[in-house]
Design a protein around this motif. Structure first.
Motif, PDB file in Angstrom:
ATOM      1  N   LEU A   5      -1.410   7.074   1.324  1.00 56.69           N
ATOM      2  CA  LEU A   5      -2.839   6.810   1.443  1.00 56.69           C
ATOM      3  C   LEU A   5      -3.211   6.382   2.860  1.00 56.69           C
ATOM      4  O   LEU A   5      -4.357   6.444   3.268  1.00 56.69           O
TER       5      LEU A   5
ATOM      6  N   GLU B 223     -12.213   2.797   4.085  1.00 53.46           N
ATOM      7  CA  GLU B 223     -11.188   3.103   3.082  1.00 53.46           C
ATOM      8  C   GLU B 223      -9.780   2.654   3.481  1.00 53.46           C
ATOM      9  O   GLU B 223      -9.117   1.948   2.727  1.00 53.46           O
ATOM     10  N   PRO B 224      -9.300   3.060   4.652  1.00 52.20           N
ATOM     11  CA  PRO B 224      -7.943   2.628   5.011  1.00 52.20           C
ATOM     12  C   PRO B 224      -7.824   1.113   5.170  1.00 52.20           C
ATOM     13  O   PRO B 224      -6.764   0.538   4.888  1.00 52.20           O
TER      14      PRO B 224
ATOM     15  N   SER C 236      -5.234  -1.134  -2.560  1.00 51.03           N
ATOM     16  CA  SER C 236      -5.807  -0.177  -3.510  1.00 51.03           C
ATOM     17  C   SER C 236      -7.084   0.452  -2.973  1.00 51.03           C
ATOM     18  O   SER C 236      -7.744  -0.092  -2.086  1.00 51.03           O
ATOM     19  N   LYS C 237      -7.419   1.605  -3.508  1.00 51.63           N
ATOM     20  CA  LYS C 237      -8.676   2.255  -3.122  1.00 51.63           C
ATOM     21  C   LYS C 237      -9.860   1.625  -3.828  1.00 51.63           C
ATOM     22  O   LYS C 237     -11.001   1.882  -3.484  1.00 51.63           O
TER      23      LYS C 237
ATOM     24  N   ARG D  91      -3.987   7.180   9.356  1.00 52.11           N
ATOM     25  CA  ARG D  91      -5.082   6.214   9.523  1.00 52.11           C
ATOM     26  C   ARG D  91      -4.658   4.980  10.303  1.00 52.11           C
ATOM     27  O   ARG D  91      -5.407   4.024  10.403  1.00 52.11           O
TER      28      ARG D  91
ATOM     29  N   SER E  82     -11.511  -1.994  -5.188  1.00 49.72           N
ATOM     30  CA  SER E  82     -11.400  -3.445  -5.015  1.00 49.72           C
ATOM     31  C   SER E  82     -12.773  -4.103  -5.066  1.00 49.72           C
ATOM     32  O   SER E  82     -13.794  -3.422  -5.093  1.00 49.72           O
TER      33      SER E  82
ATOM     34  N   PRO F 272       0.826  -1.211   0.000  1.00 52.77           N
ATOM     35  CA  PRO F 272       0.000   0.000   0.000  1.00 52.77           C
ATOM     36  C   PRO F 272       0.858   1.258   0.000  1.00 52.77           C
ATOM     37  O   PRO F 272       1.936   1.288   0.593  1.00 52.77           O
TER      38      PRO F 272
ATOM     39  N   ARG G  33     -18.023   4.665   4.863  1.00 54.33           N
ATOM     40  CA  ARG G  33     -17.143   5.054   3.769  1.00 54.33           C
ATOM     41  C   ARG G  33     -15.762   5.455   4.280  1.00 54.33           C
ATOM     42  O   ARG G  33     -14.739   4.993   3.789  1.00 54.33           O
ATOM     43  N   LYS G  34     -15.752   6.294   5.272  1.00 53.82           N
ATOM     44  CA  LYS G  34     -14.488   6.783   5.852  1.00 53.82           C
ATOM     45  C   LYS G  34     -13.723   5.672   6.544  1.00 53.82           C
ATOM     46  O   LYS G  34     -12.503   5.555   6.427  1.00 53.82           O
TER      47      LYS G  34
ATOM     48  N   ARG H 139      -9.489  -1.079   3.452  1.00 53.68           N
ATOM     49  CA  ARG H 139      -9.417  -1.597   2.069  1.00 53.68           C
ATOM     50  C   ARG H 139      -8.017  -1.431   1.514  1.00 53.68           C
ATOM     51  O   ARG H 139      -7.459  -2.355   0.908  1.00 53.68           O
ATOM     52  N   ILE H 140      -7.448  -0.251   1.744  1.00 52.16           N
ATOM     53  CA  ILE H 140      -6.110   0.009   1.233  1.00 52.16           C
ATOM     54  C   ILE H 140      -5.098  -0.936   1.864  1.00 52.16           C
ATOM     55  O   ILE H 140      -4.219  -1.490   1.204  1.00 52.16           O
TER      56      ILE H 140
END
Length: 422
Positions: A336, A382-383, A391-392, A340, A394, A332, A378-379, A385-386
């Motif tokens: 990004l 995201e991290p 990746s952002k 986080r 997926s 990662p 959503r917030k 997922r990354i």
RNA sequence: GGCCCAUUCGUCUAGUGGCCUAGGACACCGCCCUCUCACGGCGGCGGCACGGGUUCGAAUCCCGUAUGGGCCUCCA
């Protein structure tokens, strides 16, 4: 009389997509009419022959699902027959020797015309027609001699070919009549243009069937797309199966104007086809594609990943980028992850307790976490997922985490925490 | 240059004299759905190359112009 058509490519290169569309029209016409579709290799010119291309042409047609009737024939095999005809024409005074070559005499007056199946009547003033070279001084027949002769010998009823052959047609018609035969019907289809508006050809913008195959396009979708380049069933039908195309295809609905190849639409159409595939068939196709492209990834995992990507990608070729994180470690981008670390660490602790480690439980845990941290899903996601996918963008997070497994997920989460600090 | 072919939204097309204030699809834009991306739903933007005819009436027929393409090889 039963219909018989042929595809007659020259083996001087790979089949490009414009030729393939012409082949498709021939094939659909033959199948619609219950006739025959033959494959003939126009190798009058041995020096330029690329042996590999002959094989390539057949592989490409087969992959697309275009089967031909009878054996593949080669123009070279009819050399002697051509020589006989040429000799006879000279004897009859219809052809003459010219510096070692043999030329066919074209009429000087009047017009040569035919009713083209896609363009209507086309006529050429005969005074425009130059005497056609039948046999070169080295004894080999020319294309414009051999090709129409073979159409006669093979009892081809309809010649469906590219519009670049329009100006050859009157010469071929006169030749065929001169040998006492009846010319076939002709249908000249337009060219396919590239994004630059120029005709696709071997020399320009050449796109081979192979390239589409390697890019992960699905053959039935490509067929559907190709037929729509110059043909339509009505004013609103787009998606048509192979059988529907065979049932519906007629030459009178082929348009005479050239069509521009549009990748955006092809991608969309391919996606429509892939999404419509039954899960098992989708997995089969995906596995086959990845194997063909040399990926040695675990088949069982590929099959488990198939359902979570089916709605998300429009070409199999996108799979390695999109779902590769399931098969190899990720790196990662620290930027990004900046700031986080705490969320990712909290996700780690939360997921450590999840059991069974399945999507619904994972989802419940992560949503609970988001709520506690007072973050929107959503917030919060995201991290994570990354960290997990690198990746952002997926497949679904929870399903992805399930497939990755608890151990590997926790490991990546930890690694991401470390990265976010560094 | 000569001959031939073509010309409807950015792209693929429907349309064959009145059903067209030109229909559909992709792309694009907006909204909705939503864990990202997609999918899906709703809405929007956008076109008969131009000029003359013919006709009560033309995207549809005719002529011309323009533009694009093809061929003019002892290439295929």
């Amino acid at each position: 009389m039963s219909v018989r058509v042929r595809m007659a490519p020259s083996p001087t290169g790979f089949l490009h997509i414009g030729n393939v569309r012409t082949a498709l029209f021939n094939w659909l016409f033959a199948r619609h009419e219950g006739g025959e579709f033959r494959l003939r290799i126009e190798n009058t010119d041995t020096s330029r022959e690329v042996a590999e291309a002959t094989q390539q042409i057949q592989d490409s047609l087969r992959w697309l699902g275009l089967d031909w009737d009878g054996d593949v024939s080669f123009q070279l095999d009819r050399l002697a027959d051509c020589a006989d005809v040429a000799r006879r024409l000279v004897e009859e005074g219809k052809a003459y020797e010219d510096e070692g070559a043999i030329r066919f005499r074209m009429p000087d007056e009047g017009v040569t015309a035919w009713e083209d199946a896609v363009r209507g009547r086309i006529e050429f003033p005969n005074e425009q027609l130059e005497d056609l070279v039948l046999v070169r001084s080295d004894g080999r027949p020319t294309y414009n001699f051999a090709s129409p002769m073979e159409d006669v010998w093979d009892a081809i009823t309809h010649v469906i070919r590219g519009e670049d052959h329009i100006s050859n047609t009157p010469k071929q018609i006169n030749l065929i009549r001169a040998v006492g035969a009846e010319p076939p019907s002709y249908a000249h289809v337009s060219h396919v243009l590239g994004a630059d508006g120029k005709s696709l050809s071997k020399r320009h913008g050449s796109v081979t069937v192979d390239e589409f195959r390697h890019a992960g396009y699905y053959a039935p979708a490509l067929m559907n797309f190709l037929v729509l380049l110059g043909w339509s069933y009505d004013d609103k039908t787009t998606i048509m199966s192979r059988d529907e195309l065979i049932e519906r295809f007629t030459l009178d609905r082929v348009v005479p104007s050239p069509a521009t190849f549009d990748y955006e639409k092809l991608d969309w159409l391919n996606g429509v086809y892939l999404r419509a595939l039954p899960a098992a068939a989708y997995a089969d196709e995906l596995v086959r594609f990845l194997r063909e492209e040399g990926y040695g990834w675990d088949e069982a995992l590929i099959r488990r990943a198939a359902p979570i990507v089916q709605e998300k990608i429009e070409r199999f070729g996108q799979f390695p980028d999109f779902a590769g994180f399931l098969f190899r470690d990720v790196e990662p981008d620290p930027a990004l992850l900046d700031g986080r670390g705490p969320v990712v660490a909290a996700a780690h602790d939360e997921l450590e307790r999840v059991d069974p480690f399945a999507a619904p439980e994972i989802e419940a845990a992560l949503r609970g976490l988001a709520e506690r941290l007072e973050l929107s899903p959503r917030k919060a996601f995201e991290p994570i997922r990354i960290a997990v996918t690198g990746s952002k963008v997926s497949p679904g997070l929870f399903e992805s985490i399930e497939l990755l497994g608890k151990e590997e997920t926790l490991r990546r989460l930890n690694a991401a925490v470390a990265r976010s600090i560094a």
